[in-house]
Design a protein around this motif. Structure first.
Motif, short mmCIF file in Angstrom:
data_model
loop_
_atom_site.label_atom_id
_atom_site.label_comp_id
_atom_site.label_asym_id
_atom_site.label_seq_id
_atom_site.Cartn_x
_atom_site.Cartn_y
_atom_site.Cartn_z
N VAL A 125 -21.80 9.28 -3.31
CA VAL A 125 -20.39 8.97 -3.12
C VAL A 125 -19.79 8.19 -4.29
O VAL A 125 -18.60 7.94 -4.33
CB VAL A 125 -20.12 8.18 -1.80
N GLU A 172 -11.46 -1.78 2.58
CA GLU A 172 -11.83 -0.60 3.38
C GLU A 172 -12.81 0.28 2.61
O GLU A 172 -13.73 0.86 3.19
CB GLU A 172 -10.57 0.15 3.80
N GLU A 179 6.55 1.70 15.21
CA GLU A 179 7.89 2.22 15.48
C GLU A 179 7.88 3.22 16.65
O GLU A 179 8.86 3.93 16.85
CB GLU A 179 8.46 2.90 14.22
N SER A 191 -6.95 4.83 3.27
CA SER A 191 -6.37 3.51 3.55
C SER A 191 -4.85 3.57 3.54
O SER A 191 -4.19 2.97 4.38
CB SER A 191 -6.83 2.49 2.51
N LEU A 192 -4.31 4.29 2.56
CA LEU A 192 -2.85 4.45 2.50
C LEU A 192 -2.33 5.16 3.74
O LEU A 192 -1.35 4.74 4.35
CB LEU A 192 -2.45 5.29 1.27
N ARG A 200 -3.68 5.40 6.67
CA ARG A 200 -3.83 4.59 7.88
C ARG A 200 -2.73 3.53 7.97
O ARG A 200 -2.21 3.26 9.05
CB ARG A 200 -5.21 3.91 7.93
N ARG A 201 -2.41 2.92 6.82
CA ARG A 201 -1.37 1.89 6.84
C ARG A 201 -0.03 2.50 7.23
O ARG A 201 0.72 1.94 8.03
CB ARG A 201 -1.25 1.21 5.47
N VAL A 219 -11.33 7.93 0.04
CA VAL A 219 -11.37 6.74 0.90
C VAL A 219 -10.17 5.85 0.60
O VAL A 219 -9.53 5.32 1.51
CB VAL A 219 -12.70 5.96 0.71
N GLU A 220 -9.83 5.71 -0.69
CA GLU A 220 -8.66 4.89 -1.04
C GLU A 220 -7.38 5.47 -0.46
O GLU A 220 -6.52 4.74 0.03
CB GLU A 220 -8.54 4.77 -2.57
N ALA A 237 5.24 11.60 2.06
CA ALA A 237 6.36 10.85 1.47
C ALA A 237 6.20 9.34 1.70
O ALA A 237 6.48 8.54 0.82
CB ALA A 237 7.68 11.34 2.06
N LEU A 238 5.70 8.98 2.88
CA LEU A 238 5.54 7.55 3.21
C LEU A 238 4.50 6.88 2.32
O LEU A 238 4.55 5.68 2.08
CB LEU A 238 5.14 7.38 4.67
N THR A 239 3.52 7.65 1.87
CA THR A 239 2.42 7.07 1.11
C THR A 239 2.54 7.34 -0.39
O THR A 239 1.81 6.74 -1.18
CB THR A 239 1.08 7.65 1.61
N GLY A 240 3.43 8.25 -0.75
CA GLY A 240 3.59 8.56 -2.17
C GLY A 240 2.58 9.57 -2.69
O GLY A 240 2.48 9.79 -3.89
N VAL A 241 1.80 10.15 -1.77
CA VAL A 241 0.80 11.16 -2.14
C VAL A 241 1.48 12.54 -2.04
O VAL A 241 2.41 12.70 -1.24
CB VAL A 241 -0.41 11.06 -1.17
N LEU A 249 -14.77 8.47 -3.22
CA LEU A 249 -14.15 7.15 -3.10
C LEU A 249 -12.64 7.22 -3.29
O LEU A 249 -11.90 6.44 -2.71
CB LEU A 249 -14.79 6.18 -4.11
N ASN A 250 -12.17 8.17 -4.09
CA ASN A 250 -10.72 8.35 -4.22
C ASN A 250 -10.11 8.74 -2.88
O ASN A 250 -9.03 8.28 -2.53
CB ASN A 250 -10.40 9.45 -5.25
N GLU A 289 2.30 1.74 10.64
CA GLU A 289 3.74 1.46 10.62
C GLU A 289 4.47 2.40 11.60
O GLU A 289 5.35 1.97 12.34
CB GLU A 289 4.31 1.64 9.21
N PRO A 331 0.82 -1.21 0.00
CA PRO A 331 0.00 0.00 0.00
C PRO A 331 0.85 1.26 0.00
O PRO A 331 0.96 1.95 1.00
CB PRO A 331 -0.81 -0.12 1.29
N LYS A 332 1.46 1.54 -1.11
CA LYS A 332 2.24 2.77 -1.24
C LYS A 332 2.28 3.14 -2.72
O LYS A 332 2.45 2.27 -3.57
CB LYS A 332 3.67 2.54 -0.72
N ILE A 333 2.12 4.42 -2.98
CA ILE A 333 2.21 4.90 -4.35
C ILE A 333 3.68 5.03 -4.70
O ILE A 333 4.43 5.69 -3.97
CB ILE A 333 1.45 6.24 -4.51
#
Lengths: 223, 223
Positions: A221, A205, B33, B21-22, B24-25, B17-18, B45-49, B14-15, B29, A184-186
């Motif tokens: 939605v 989800e 830590e 999810s990123l 939250r993951r 919501v997707e 940076a962690l999610t690539g967004v 819905l975008n 993590e 789950p990472k872009i």
């Protein structure tokens, strides 16, 4: 019956390639049922594609089938395999032997489709050298060497998000151009490389979110 | 520090919501830590967004975090769980205990994300009554009753293509509105229902096709 041949230099769109996978799977099911010929409307119904779309897709590959008897099931399946490149076994490798990685190693569907998961890698030194579902797990230090030795063309990614981009960059430098990413990472891939994303949890989800919306709110939605 | 609250009646796409999810993951993590606070640029940076996208998404939920300290990792993670509905365990059921179905049953990631695969179904009478990866496999005849008893909200589909539409229609009539479909077939769902498609083999075949294209041809086949 006219043979199914690929027109030389035909440009095939990626959408068409995705539908070819659907057709091939349906053709394999028919073949298991000992069915030799199938008409376009039946194949369209089995895959959920419209008959017009199916005929357009197949027209890309030149002449195909005869109207009275239908398409030759095994011949068309073999042609599609040749087009997508699964007519010979291709080696995959897997990065990340966690919960998802292990489930993927236990998934026999890869072999059935002409893919062989030849090796696994994990950043955890305790996992290197162990065997998971019959596959040797290597240290990430060995990534380039094993990829090269086993001629890995596609890398399946199921690692922690942290090491993901580094694994992609190193594998790409070692000649891997295609990535199937379950993490789950872009991410980004170098020019000339491709990555396909599958995020099972994000889909769940999203469905979980939708299942809580009232029916009359749902249209609001929808994308 | 201002709390993260959902604006009342906010429309969430819905975008978004997707992407939640990123986030939250990544937050989970960070939490593993033992990191308590995270700045938007780090989470992006962690999610690539992009950081701008991340801030827009979080703005949907009202005030959030403080500029000097960053977002509260556990609080934001809990808020996202509440929004997507995974703050309480939801029962899933699985249709089809073949290769893929068994790999999915062995996948522990569902439980980690707040989903419990409570039952499995298979059309093969030899499989009914058996236990796979700790889950009872029921006959398809029991679909409606088990769905109702276990309050199944999401059905995971991994059956043969033939029985797929029938399983969807019956489950929808029994109250299931959300489907996660791993079966290579284009399907339809009744109004007010949602289906998300995951086709691992089609993705691999697409990558296989791309891996055989010469680098200079690749731009021509890009969608």
């Amino acid at each position: 019956m006219a043979s199914i041949g690929t027109k030389r230099d035909a440009k095939i769109s990626l959408n068409t390639v995705e539908r070819l996978s659907l057709y091939r799977r349906a053709l394999e099911e028919l073949s298991h049922e000992k069915i030799q010929y199938v008409h376009s409307h039946r194949l369209a119904a089995l895959t959920g594609v419209t008959p017009a779309q199916l005929r357009r897709d197949l027209a890309t590959f030149g002449s195909f089938g005869n109207i009275s008897r239908g398409y030759d099931v095994r011949q068309m399946s073999a042609t599609i395999s040749r087009i997508v490149g699964t007519d010979e076994v291709q080696n995959l490798a897997l990065v990340g032997v966690g919960h998802l990685g292990r489930a993927l190693l236990s998934y026999k569907g890869f072999e059935e489709r002409g893919f062989h998961v030849a090796a696994a890698f994990d950043a955890d030194p305790d996992k290197a050298g162990r065997v998971f579902a019959g596959r040797r797990c290597y240290s990430m230090d060995d990534l380039e060497e094993v990829i090269s030795t086993l001629n890995v063309r596609i890398l399946v990614l199921a690692s922690h998000p942290q090491g993901l981009q580094d694994a992609i960059d190193r594998a790409a430098a070692a000649g891997v151009r295609c990535f199937l990413n379950f993490v789950p990472k872009i991410t980004s891939v170098p020019d000339g490389c491709f990555i396909e994303q599958i995020d099972i949890s994000a889909k769940l989800e999203k469905l979980s979110f939708l299942s809580r919306q009232k029916v009359d709110q749902v249209s609001a939605v929808r994308r």
